[in-house]
Motif scaffolding. Sequence first.
Motif, short mmCIF file in Angstrom:
data_model
loop_
_atom_site.label_atom_id
_atom_site.label_comp_id
_atom_site.label_asym_id
_atom_site.label_seq_id
_atom_site.Cartn_x
_atom_site.Cartn_y
_atom_site.Cartn_z
N LEU A 256 15.05 2.84 -1.83
CA LEU A 256 14.57 1.47 -1.98
C LEU A 256 14.01 1.25 -3.39
CD1 LEU A 256 12.87 1.04 1.50
CD2 LEU A 256 14.83 -0.28 0.66
N GLN A 257 13.31 2.24 -3.92
CA GLN A 257 12.81 2.11 -5.29
C GLN A 257 13.95 2.02 -6.30
OE1 GLN A 257 9.91 5.52 -5.22
NE2 GLN A 257 8.58 3.99 -6.19
N ASP A 258 14.98 2.84 -6.12
CA ASP A 258 16.14 2.78 -7.01
C ASP A 258 16.78 1.39 -6.96
OD1 ASP A 258 15.79 5.43 -7.69
OD2 ASP A 258 17.31 6.18 -6.30
N THR A 259 16.88 0.84 -5.77
CA THR A 259 17.46 -0.50 -5.60
C THR A 259 16.58 -1.54 -6.28
OG1 THR A 259 18.41 0.21 -3.49
CG2 THR A 259 18.30 -2.16 -3.91
N LYS A 260 15.28 -1.40 -6.12
CA LYS A 260 14.34 -2.32 -6.74
C LYS A 260 14.48 -2.28 -8.26
CE LYS A 260 10.33 -4.72 -6.95
NZ LYS A 260 10.15 -6.11 -6.47
N ARG A 261 14.56 -1.09 -8.82
CA ARG A 261 14.66 -0.97 -10.28
C ARG A 261 15.95 -1.60 -10.82
NH1 ARG A 261 11.72 4.07 -9.40
NH2 ARG A 261 13.63 5.14 -8.81
N TYR A 262 17.01 -1.53 -10.05
CA TYR A 262 18.28 -2.10 -10.50
C TYR A 262 18.28 -3.62 -10.36
CZ TYR A 262 23.26 -2.90 -11.19
OH TYR A 262 24.47 -3.35 -11.68
N TRP A 263 17.84 -4.13 -9.22
CA TRP A 263 17.99 -5.56 -8.93
C TRP A 263 16.79 -6.40 -9.32
CZ3 TRP A 263 22.56 -7.61 -8.01
CH2 TRP A 263 23.58 -6.78 -7.53
N ASP A 264 15.63 -5.80 -9.45
CA ASP A 264 14.43 -6.55 -9.86
C ASP A 264 13.63 -5.73 -10.86
OD1 ASP A 264 12.45 -8.49 -10.00
OD2 ASP A 264 11.45 -7.85 -8.15
N PRO A 265 14.23 -5.42 -12.02
CA PRO A 265 13.57 -4.52 -12.98
C PRO A 265 12.30 -5.10 -13.58
CG PRO A 265 15.50 -5.55 -13.97
CD PRO A 265 15.54 -5.89 -12.52
N ARG A 266 12.14 -6.41 -13.53
CA ARG A 266 10.94 -7.06 -14.08
C ARG A 266 9.84 -7.22 -13.01
NH1 ARG A 266 12.22 -10.63 -18.51
NH2 ARG A 266 10.89 -12.23 -17.58
N ASP A 267 10.12 -6.77 -11.79
CA ASP A 267 9.17 -6.88 -10.69
C ASP A 267 8.73 -8.34 -10.48
OD1 ASP A 267 7.80 -5.77 -8.55
OD2 ASP A 267 5.99 -5.37 -9.71
N VAL A 268 9.72 -9.23 -10.54
CA VAL A 268 9.44 -10.65 -10.32
C VAL A 268 8.95 -10.89 -8.90
CG1 VAL A 268 10.53 -12.93 -10.15
CG2 VAL A 268 11.03 -11.43 -12.11
N PHE A 269 9.59 -10.21 -7.95
CA PHE A 269 9.25 -10.40 -6.54
C PHE A 269 8.33 -9.26 -6.10
CE2 PHE A 269 13.35 -12.36 -7.35
CZ PHE A 269 13.10 -13.66 -6.91
N HIS A 270 7.06 -9.58 -5.98
CA HIS A 270 6.09 -8.55 -5.63
C HIS A 270 4.97 -9.15 -4.80
CE1 HIS A 270 4.40 -10.32 -9.34
NE2 HIS A 270 3.24 -10.08 -8.76
N HIS A 271 4.33 -8.28 -4.05
CA HIS A 271 3.15 -8.66 -3.26
C HIS A 271 2.32 -7.40 -3.07
CE1 HIS A 271 5.22 -6.84 0.17
NE2 HIS A 271 6.28 -7.61 -0.09
N LYS A 272 1.32 -7.46 -2.24
CA LYS A 272 0.37 -6.35 -2.14
C LYS A 272 1.00 -5.07 -1.62
CE LYS A 272 -3.88 -9.05 -1.75
NZ LYS A 272 -5.03 -9.43 -0.87
N GLN A 273 2.08 -5.19 -0.85
CA GLN A 273 2.73 -3.98 -0.33
C GLN A 273 4.23 -3.99 -0.63
OE1 GLN A 273 1.57 -3.66 3.87
NE2 GLN A 273 -0.09 -2.28 3.29
N SER A 274 4.58 -4.48 -1.80
CA SER A 274 6.00 -4.49 -2.16
C SER A 274 6.46 -3.11 -2.60
CB SER A 274 6.24 -5.52 -3.26
OG SER A 274 5.40 -5.30 -4.37
N ILE A 275 7.78 -2.97 -2.69
CA ILE A 275 8.36 -1.72 -3.22
C ILE A 275 7.95 -1.58 -4.66
CG2 ILE A 275 10.52 -0.48 -3.62
CD1 ILE A 275 10.04 -1.05 -0.69
N ARG A 276 7.42 -0.42 -5.03
CA ARG A 276 6.94 -0.21 -6.40
C ARG A 276 8.06 0.32 -7.28
NH1 ARG A 276 1.11 2.65 -6.21
NH2 ARG A 276 2.38 4.52 -5.86
N LEU A 277 8.05 -0.08 -8.53
CA LEU A 277 9.08 0.38 -9.47
C LEU A 277 8.93 1.87 -9.77
CD1 LEU A 277 9.16 -2.60 -11.99
CD2 LEU A 277 10.91 -2.01 -10.30
N THR A 278 7.71 2.37 -9.78
CA THR A 278 7.48 3.78 -10.09
C THR A 278 6.61 4.42 -9.02
OG1 THR A 278 5.54 3.22 -11.44
CG2 THR A 278 7.65 3.40 -12.55
#
Length: 504
Positions: free
Chosen positions: A482-504
Amino acid sequence: MQWRVEEGDPRYETLSQGFNQRWVSKPSYIQLIHDDASALAAVREAVGNGLRPTVRSGGHCYEDFVANTDGAVLDLSLMNDVRKGTDKLGQPAHIVEAGATNWDVITTLFRRFGKAVPGGSCYSVGSGGHIAGGGFGFLSRRHGLVVDHLVQVDVVTVGDGPVVELTSAHRSDRGPEGDLFWAHTGGGGGNFGVVLRYYFADDIPEPPAHVWLSSIAWPWKGGLLDHPEDFGTLVGNFGEFFAAHSSKHEDVYQGLFSILKLTHKDNGNVVLLSQWDQEDPGPLDAYIRAIEAGVTTESTAQLFGVGGVSVHLPEKRRRMPWFQATQTLNGSGENQRGKYKSAYHRRPFEPEQIGTLYHWLTKEVPGADMSKTLVQADSYGCRINVPEPGDTAIPQRDSIFKLQYQSYWTDPGEDGLHTDYMRRWYAEMYRTTGGVPEITDEKHDRATDGAYVNYPDTDLGVAGDGTPAYPRLYYKGNYGRLQDTKRYWDPRDVFHHKQSIRLT
């Protein structure tokens, strides 16, 4: 139609707030999304102006992940179509837009096509978040989770640049598109982009013509309070039954979905609510006898509403058309304040846990209305347990039931009493595993298997913590992908909240 709602608009207060009245936000504006073009434009505008976009379909997030101050709320409730069409491969599919509620999905699939997905019973929950978190309901033991029938998702993402685009990710895709599809089979909402629609296989289940609905209750006063051993027997019987009848090879009881609603004593009754999807009620009767075995407190019809649902059946079971039964069970309850926790259980309750349940459900809490506080044990397993943990993003695939701890109230002055009560109860319930329902590890085959992403609980940590518990409890071994997917599709962490998938 005015698609933008700003402060001063009579719609603003309503559209700024969701189901849980604890969360009040003051967004810069609410953008009503009504088609693909408006979704793309809304995301580009928010990103271009440096505003955090949060996405809402039904507004039922248990925490304040959608609540937004100074940002932009993207409201998809107008994208609520449910229709027949084709996926990107040209194959027939049932298409559900993200703003469609559970009730939209149930009524349209049934009335137009004679079909159903095994989704939730709370009528006003939006598909956007319900499906992304996995989705389950009264048909799940026979037909699996909602995402087990998913074939495609259309989602607006923000890449480097920033590049805002609409991607159709299919189950057959490989590479990044395949990861994006997989991430929406249990990775949770608000993590990767704005989901616009889901596509389901043409062969989604046909619901049964009729079901047997059963609702029986045991009174606290004059019953379980006078005979606490009956409470232990009842809870123990429930656990033992589903330990014996929830494997992926189960044959007889796939069609049984049952919920044991263990209420605080101030509610008045503990309730067992069950649906059986076969014509012969014999196995249902045998199940009820197994739950009641050794319980001296006499069962009655349900006397008091529990968790937004009240099913008063003078008889122990009633045969009903499936659609009418679904209407009967279809309650979200009134908009109120709430706190929630969850846990997957892989084995029956330990005697110490049953004692803990009884202690906290009979505990006096001065100054707090505890009549709408409960833990709900939902039967699980059977077809849910057929996929492997990595086949979908939701990894809990060998549990026998799932617990949802719930407390509802209306007075803001009671907030601290309820949240503290829930926090201490949960910590004691799982005290042998550090206060949380820990996942299986190499040293110990645990009785619990984490928590449900669609019942978020910030007591499990938040994204800013060094080592929060929620990634392993929600996602287990799937979190890295899920983190790998997040880094590819949302590298700027535009979509985030208190318990979102973290980039690192």
